[in-house]
Design a protein around this motif. Sequence first.
Motif, short mmCIF file in Angstrom:
data_model
loop_
_atom_site.label_atom_id
_atom_site.label_comp_id
_atom_site.label_asym_id
_atom_site.label_seq_id
_atom_site.Cartn_x
_atom_site.Cartn_y
_atom_site.Cartn_z
N ASP A 157 -2.95 13.81 -0.26
CA ASP A 157 -2.28 12.55 -0.52
C ASP A 157 -3.05 11.69 -1.51
N VAL A 158 -2.32 10.73 -2.04
CA VAL A 158 -2.90 9.68 -2.87
C VAL A 158 -2.54 8.37 -2.19
N VAL A 159 -3.53 7.50 -2.05
CA VAL A 159 -3.31 6.19 -1.46
C VAL A 159 -3.68 5.16 -2.51
N ARG A 183 4.89 6.91 2.31
CA ARG A 183 5.32 5.60 2.83
C ARG A 183 4.70 4.47 2.02
N LEU A 184 5.50 3.44 1.75
CA LEU A 184 5.01 2.16 1.27
C LEU A 184 4.95 1.24 2.48
N SER A 185 3.88 0.46 2.59
CA SER A 185 3.73 -0.44 3.74
C SER A 185 2.92 -1.66 3.31
N GLN A 186 2.69 -2.54 4.26
CA GLN A 186 1.88 -3.74 4.04
C GLN A 186 2.43 -4.62 2.93
N ALA A 234 11.72 5.56 -3.64
CA ALA A 234 11.46 5.12 -2.27
C ALA A 234 12.69 4.38 -1.77
N ARG A 235 12.94 4.48 -0.47
CA ARG A 235 14.07 3.79 0.16
C ARG A 235 13.52 2.82 1.20
N THR A 236 13.85 1.53 1.04
CA THR A 236 13.37 0.54 2.00
C THR A 236 14.03 0.75 3.35
N THR A 263 0.87 -1.17 0.00
CA THR A 263 0.00 0.00 0.00
C THR A 263 0.91 1.22 0.00
N ALA A 264 0.61 2.17 -0.87
CA ALA A 264 1.38 3.42 -0.93
C ALA A 264 0.52 4.56 -0.42
N ARG A 265 1.10 5.38 0.43
CA ARG A 265 0.48 6.65 0.82
C ARG A 265 1.48 7.72 0.42
N VAL A 266 1.14 8.47 -0.61
CA VAL A 266 2.05 9.45 -1.20
C VAL A 266 1.52 10.85 -0.92
#
Length: 155
Positions: free
Chosen positions: A146-148, A43-46, A76-78, A15-18
């Motif tokens: 934001d865009v999710v 953030r990228l998550s899940q 993005a950086r992990t 999931t991205a929250r930008v």
Amino acid sequence: MIPQPPPTALDKIFTARVTVGAVDDYGQTRAGHRRIVSILGGRLSQGIDAEVLAGGADWQIVHTDGTIEIDTRYSARTDNGELLHVRTRGMRTGSPGVLEALLAGESVPASDYYFRLVVTIETAAPTLAYLQNSLLVGAAARGADDVVYDAYRVR
């Protein structure tokens, strides 16, 4: 014998929250009605845990019916320090009233409009390299700042 395509399914990848900045409206250009929206972070998550880095953007073309062609590029950086180059291409469309409400930053249920993406990832990270050879699709929602979106790998 006629070949048969394999069964398909979607596997959620992240999931991205930008977080996005204000819309810069360039008006009618040779390419069409151009708008550019800065990417400020997120953030990228899940599935993939990574910080969305500031500096990317969404280069949009707005059609006369209000449909927006989406073309984003960001990094993005992990949490392990690996870098991802993320690109999304797609569209957001809906009724004129819904599109105006979104542009004004109002909260609109994602079921009231169509916002879908094709997601491409480039990376040198060995554990994520398979994503470079995968078809990823996304379903998105737009908030005021934001865009999710959820990204899925087509199996």
